[in-house]
Design a protein around this motif. Sequence first.
Motif, short mmCIF file in Angstrom:
data_model
loop_
_atom_site.label_atom_id
_atom_site.label_comp_id
_atom_site.label_asym_id
_atom_site.label_seq_id
_atom_site.Cartn_x
_atom_site.Cartn_y
_atom_site.Cartn_z
N ILE A 27 21.79 22.75 8.67
CA ILE A 27 22.71 22.33 9.72
C ILE A 27 23.07 20.87 9.51
O ILE A 27 22.24 20.07 9.08
CB ILE A 27 22.08 22.56 11.12
N ARG A 28 24.33 20.53 9.77
CA ARG A 28 24.80 19.15 9.73
C ARG A 28 24.86 18.63 11.14
O ARG A 28 25.34 19.31 12.04
CB ARG A 28 26.17 19.06 9.08
N LEU A 29 24.39 17.40 11.32
CA LEU A 29 24.32 16.80 12.65
C LEU A 29 24.81 15.36 12.61
O LEU A 29 24.72 14.69 11.57
CB LEU A 29 22.88 16.83 13.18
N ALA A 30 25.29 14.88 13.74
CA ALA A 30 25.72 13.49 13.86
C ALA A 30 24.53 12.56 13.65
O ALA A 30 23.43 12.85 14.12
CB ALA A 30 26.35 13.24 15.23
N ALA A 31 24.76 11.47 12.95
CA ALA A 31 23.70 10.48 12.70
C ALA A 31 23.53 9.63 13.95
O ALA A 31 23.97 8.49 14.02
CB ALA A 31 24.04 9.63 11.48
N SER A 32 22.88 10.21 14.95
CA SER A 32 22.67 9.56 16.25
C SER A 32 21.34 10.03 16.82
O SER A 32 20.71 10.95 16.29
CB SER A 32 23.80 9.93 17.20
N ARG A 33 20.94 9.42 17.93
CA ARG A 33 19.71 9.86 18.59
C ARG A 33 19.84 11.31 19.04
O ARG A 33 18.90 12.09 18.94
CB ARG A 33 19.42 8.95 19.79
N ARG A 34 21.01 11.67 19.53
CA ARG A 34 21.23 13.05 19.94
C ARG A 34 21.14 14.00 18.75
O ARG A 34 20.57 15.08 18.85
CB ARG A 34 22.58 13.20 20.63
N GLY A 35 21.70 13.60 17.62
CA GLY A 35 21.61 14.42 16.41
C GLY A 35 20.16 14.62 15.98
O GLY A 35 19.77 15.72 15.59
N ALA A 36 19.35 13.56 16.06
CA ALA A 36 17.93 13.67 15.71
C ALA A 36 17.22 14.61 16.68
O ALA A 36 16.39 15.44 16.26
CB ALA A 36 17.28 12.29 15.72
N HIS A 37 17.56 14.53 17.96
CA HIS A 37 16.96 15.43 18.95
C HIS A 37 17.35 16.88 18.65
O HIS A 37 16.51 17.79 18.71
CB HIS A 37 17.41 15.03 20.36
N LEU A 38 18.62 17.11 18.35
CA LEU A 38 19.08 18.46 18.03
C LEU A 38 18.44 18.99 16.75
O LEU A 38 18.20 20.20 16.64
CB LEU A 38 20.60 18.50 17.93
N ALA A 39 18.15 18.11 15.80
CA ALA A 39 17.47 18.55 14.57
C ALA A 39 16.09 19.09 14.91
O ALA A 39 15.71 20.17 14.43
CB ALA A 39 17.36 17.37 13.59
N ARG A 40 15.34 18.37 15.72
CA ARG A 40 14.00 18.83 16.12
C ARG A 40 14.09 20.15 16.87
O ARG A 40 13.34 21.09 16.60
CB ARG A 40 13.31 17.76 16.98
N GLN A 41 15.00 20.22 17.82
CA GLN A 41 15.16 21.43 18.63
C GLN A 41 15.57 22.63 17.76
O GLN A 41 15.03 23.72 17.90
CB GLN A 41 16.20 21.18 19.72
N SER A 42 16.51 22.41 16.85
CA SER A 42 16.97 23.49 15.96
C SER A 42 15.85 23.98 15.06
O SER A 42 15.69 25.18 14.83
CB SER A 42 18.14 23.01 15.10
N ALA A 43 15.06 23.05 14.53
CA ALA A 43 13.94 23.43 13.65
C ALA A 43 12.92 24.25 14.42
O ALA A 43 12.43 25.27 13.93
CB ALA A 43 13.29 22.19 13.05
N SER A 44 12.59 23.81 15.62
CA SER A 44 11.61 24.53 16.43
C SER A 44 12.10 25.93 16.76
O SER A 44 11.35 26.91 16.65
CB SER A 44 11.32 23.73 17.70
N GLU A 45 13.37 26.05 17.14
CA GLU A 45 13.93 27.37 17.45
C GLU A 45 13.96 28.27 16.22
O GLU A 45 13.69 29.46 16.31
CB GLU A 45 15.33 27.21 18.03
N ARG A 46 14.28 27.70 15.05
CA ARG A 46 14.33 28.51 13.83
C ARG A 46 12.93 29.03 13.49
O ARG A 46 12.77 30.17 13.10
CB ARG A 46 14.89 27.67 12.67
#
Length: 160
Positions: A27-46
């Motif tokens: 997944i590609r995400l914005a280089a921001s705090r929100r993007g980092a949060h979404l990365a963690r959430q996406s990984a956990s869900e996967r």
Amino acid sequence: MNREIARSAGPADDLSGHAIPVRHFSIRLAASRRGAHLARQSASERLVTWGWPYVSEANHTAALLVAELAANAALHGRERGRDFRLCLTLFPEDATLRIEVTDPRPDRRPPVSAVPPSVPSLDAESGRGLFLVAALADRWGTTCGDPYTKTVWCEVGLQQ
């Protein structure tokens, strides 16, 4: 934006004689705090979809590793107008998860050595992320596949 691909894992076979698929997510995400949060959430869900529940130690460890690498990409690897990419690859034959975070700053590589980073002082404002990665991951490092990006990766065993 994201994808999951099953690939042949090689010589490992399940009981039916078929190769066990390697699981892949990107997944590609914005280089921001929100993007980092979404990365963690996406990984956990996967990981939940791959069989490691939210409450498992493996899911918590992987989510923490993703959070640290994604936060570093958003903070230190940020380039205006450019995203970072999170890739997860699960090798089911030994339950190893490879986490890769790619950002557009190949000039800002973290120091990688055979010795884990030293413990940061209690009053330090940064420096704990790679210490945690080195402590929790089985292996970690960096690669530069092209002149425009760098990838910080780690691998961790997800025993159930």
